[in-house]
Design an enzyme around this catalytic site. Structure first.
Site, PDB file in Angstrom:
ATOM      1  N   LYS A 218     -40.197   7.766   3.368  1.00 43.32           N
ATOM      2  CA  LYS A 218     -39.098   8.629   3.815  1.00 43.32           C
ATOM      3  C   LYS A 218     -37.969   7.876   4.527  1.00 43.32           C
ATOM      4  O   LYS A 218     -37.145   7.282   3.863  1.00 43.32           O
ATOM      5  CB  LYS A 218     -39.680   9.796   4.615  1.00 43.32           C
ATOM      6  CG  LYS A 218     -40.583  10.638   3.683  1.00 43.32           C
ATOM      7  CD  LYS A 218     -41.153  11.916   4.223  1.00 43.32           C
ATOM      8  CE  LYS A 218     -41.909  12.612   3.084  1.00 43.32           C
ATOM      9  NZ  LYS A 218     -43.141  13.220   3.451  1.00 43.32           N
TER      10      LYS A 218
ATOM     11  N   ASP B 109     -50.792   7.358   9.333  1.00 39.81           N
ATOM     12  CA  ASP B 109     -49.784   7.746   8.346  1.00 39.81           C
ATOM     13  C   ASP B 109     -48.487   8.045   9.083  1.00 39.81           C
ATOM     14  O   ASP B 109     -48.374   9.050   9.790  1.00 39.81           O
ATOM     15  CB  ASP B 109     -50.285   8.965   7.567  1.00 39.81           C
ATOM     16  CG  ASP B 109     -49.306   9.403   6.486  1.00 39.81           C
ATOM     17  OD1 ASP B 109     -48.123   8.990   6.539  1.00 39.81           O
ATOM     18  OD2 ASP B 109     -49.715  10.166   5.588  1.00 39.81           O
TER      19      ASP B 109
ATOM     20  N   TYR C 127     -51.472  15.823   5.484  1.00 45.39           N
ATOM     21  CA  TYR C 127     -51.109  15.470   4.107  1.00 45.39           C
ATOM     22  C   TYR C 127     -50.853  13.971   4.021  1.00 45.39           C
ATOM     23  O   TYR C 127     -50.168  13.410   4.882  1.00 45.39           O
ATOM     24  CB  TYR C 127     -49.833  16.225   3.700  1.00 45.39           C
ATOM     25  CG  TYR C 127     -49.368  15.938   2.282  1.00 45.39           C
ATOM     26  CD1 TYR C 127     -50.123  16.344   1.185  1.00 45.39           C
ATOM     27  CD2 TYR C 127     -48.165  15.266   2.049  1.00 45.39           C
ATOM     28  CE1 TYR C 127     -49.685  16.090  -0.114  1.00 45.39           C
ATOM     29  CE2 TYR C 127     -47.726  15.014   0.752  1.00 45.39           C
ATOM     30  CZ  TYR C 127     -48.493  15.427  -0.326  1.00 45.39           C
ATOM     31  OH  TYR C 127     -48.060  15.184  -1.606  1.00 45.39           O
TER      32      TYR C 127
HETATM   33  C1  LIG Z   1     -44.352  12.989   2.396  1.00 41.00           C
HETATM   34  C2  LIG Z   1     -45.614  12.455   2.944  1.00 41.00           C
HETATM   35  C3  LIG Z   1     -46.453  11.618   2.195  1.00 41.00           C
HETATM   36  C4  LIG Z   1     -46.218  11.342   0.732  1.00 41.00           C
HETATM   37  O1  LIG Z   1     -45.035  10.690   0.491  1.00 41.00           O
HETATM   38  P1  LIG Z   1     -44.342  10.825  -0.972  1.00 41.00           P
HETATM   39  O2  LIG Z   1     -43.219   9.856  -0.918  1.00 41.00           O
HETATM   40  O3  LIG Z   1     -43.925  12.253  -1.081  1.00 41.00           O
HETATM   41  O4  LIG Z   1     -45.392  10.477  -1.965  1.00 41.00           O
HETATM   42  C5  LIG Z   1     -47.536  11.060   2.824  1.00 41.00           C
HETATM   43  N1  LIG Z   1     -47.807  11.318   4.112  1.00 41.00           N
HETATM   44  C6  LIG Z   1     -47.049  12.132   4.860  1.00 41.00           C
HETATM   45  C7  LIG Z   1     -47.388  12.353   6.290  1.00 41.00           C
HETATM   46  C8  LIG Z   1     -45.938  12.749   4.289  1.00 41.00           C
HETATM   47  O5  LIG Z   1     -45.226  13.613   5.013  1.00 41.00           O
END
Ligand SMILES: *Cc1c(COP(=O)(O)O)cnc(C)c1O
Length: 431
Positions: free
Chosen positions: A268, A240, A145
């Site tokens: 995060k 990511d 994701y």
């Molecule tokens: C949560 C997440 C995102 C997206 O971040 P948001 O602040 O929710 O838009 C992207 N990549 C990873 C791996 C994530 O866990």
């Protein structure tokens, strides 16, 4: 355990005015056939729902809450900042400090731009990669994701896996067709994508340690091999780190695995629970961003003082000696305890753990990619989930999410969790 009467009433009220009653689909308890609890308060390792039930929390706000909830030092820093205003649409000194902190901790992050979410970071990283290479296509991995931008909503992990929607409606086919999907942990499959579309692939994007199909560990040599493969084909590697950055080490997890990213995404943890995201990477690529270069990107709340202060204070606490060792010890004990619980009760399953991220997959012996994750038994997980809730342990309502351990999870919380899991599994998970 009290009732969940008040939560149930709030859920009905919410559903009338908020689609599905939730502002992010992963918060629904649809996959476990129940109405979600509403949280009224939180402190340290605990959340308390509207009916006064107290739970040891392993959702951790889906990643940011690495210190536990409402850490007094972070709360004080945000209070202090709030007295000076919430943002000015102008530059502030502390945003340099946050960018410098990230750049110092991550050699591949020569320059950093702050945004307000991980989604924005992913969207912008892709745009930079496309501009830099003059290519349109991108490879992502099944089950990873990267936020909900159009290009990334293809086989995008937990949300879709839980609800049985691998892709999203509303993404025009010409856009979706620019995204190729490879099998995680399988370099041959990435090679196949490059052969199918030679000289058309701008970037490969990967979660440094996938945590959105449940936690999956990169196979030995996978991220290093991926770096070499991607660069041999003239494409860029985007790591990511929105979940893993500053959670698995003070910096980027991909560097533990010898990956050589051109661009990285953060989010995060670096916002300490406030909205944030960041794109980082090679200076020549980052300088393609406006106003220096031709790639447009902007944000009213980017680098807002409250997020930056919360993030800086969180990183300051994480930088203290022993923080990651403490997290590792608590998480290892939890992982071992859950594994023992499965073994003792003879229930088939496995526990994947990387640092303070872990997933117990029920019904599958080894989960190494999205296909093996999908073979896990979501029905039995739902039974397990409800028994844990009844014992005061709050897990994400999906088989395909991680448990997030925080620095506030002490021996008492971990042992309570293991005991609860023992009891939840003891009578089997048949309905
Ligand atoms: C949560 C997440 C995102 C997206 O971040 P948001 O602040 O929710 O838009 C992207 N990549 C990873 C791996 C994530 O866990």
């Amino acid at each position: 355990m009290n009732t969940r009467e008040k939560s149930d009433r709030l859920h009905k009220r919410a559903a009338k005015v908020i689609p599905g009653g939730v502002n992010s689909p992963v918060r629904a308890w649809k996959a476990v056939n129940a109405a979600p609890v509403f949280i009224a308060d939180a402190a340290g390792a605990y959340v308390i729902d509207q009916d006064g039930n107290r739970y040891v929390d392993y959702v951790g706000a889906y990643g940011p809450a690495i210190l536990g909830h409402a850490n007094p030092k972070v709360v004080a820093a945000v209070h202090e900042q709030a007295r000076h205003g919430f943002g000015y649409g102008a530059s502030i000194e502390i945003e340099i400090e946050l960018a410098e902190t990230i750049a110092r901790a991550v050699p591949a992050a020569e320059k950093v731009r702050l945004v307000s979410s991980g989604t924005e970071a992913g969207m912008t990283a892709l745009r930079i990669a496309r501009a830099a290479t003059g290519r349109a296509k991108v490879i992502k991995f099944d089950g990873c994701y990267h936020g909900h931008s159009d290009s990334m909503l293809v086989r995008a992990g937990s949300g879709g896996m839980t609800l049985g929607q691998p892709d999203s409606a509303g993404v025009p086919e010409p856009i979706a067709s620019l995204t190729m999907v490879a099998r995680y942990n399988t370099l041959d499959d990435v090679e196949r994508c490059f052969r199918t579309a030679p000289n058309e692939i701008a970037a490969v994007i990967v979660e440094s340690v996938p945590a959105n199909m449940g936690v999956v560990e990169p196979a030995p040599g996978f991220l290093k091999g991926l770096s070499d493969l991607v660069h041999r084909h003239g494409a860029l590697l985007i790591c990511d780190e929105v979940i893993t950055g500053f959670r698995l080490r003070f910096g980027a997890a991909c560097e533990t695995y010898k990956a050589e990213p051109d661009l990285l995404m953060f989010g995060k943890v670096i916002g300490g629970g406030m909205p944030i995201g960041a794109i980082a990477g090679r200076a020549d690529l980052m300088d393609l961003l406006a106003p220096e270069g031709p790639v447009y990107q902007a944000g009213t709340l980017s680098g807002n003082p409250l997020s930056v202060r919360a993030g800086l204070e969180t990183l300051r606490i994480l930088a203290a000696p022993g923080a990651y060792e403490t997290l590792e010890a608590a998480s290892a004990r939890l992982g071992d305890g859950l594994r023992d619980a499965l073994r003792k009760t003879g229930i088939r399953g496995c526990v994947n753990r990387v640092g303070s991220l872990l997933t117990m997959f029920i019904g599958e012996d080894a989960v190494v990619d999205a296909d093996s994750a999908r073979r896990a038994d979501a029905k039995k997980f739902a039974t397990f989930f409800h028994r844990m809730i009844e014992s005061g342990i709050y897990l994400a309502p999906s088989q395909f999410e991680a448990m997030f351990v925080s620095l506030a999870h002490g021996g008492e919380e971990i042992e309570r969790t293991i005991t609860a899991a023992d009891q939840a599994l003891a009578s089997g998970l048949e309905p």
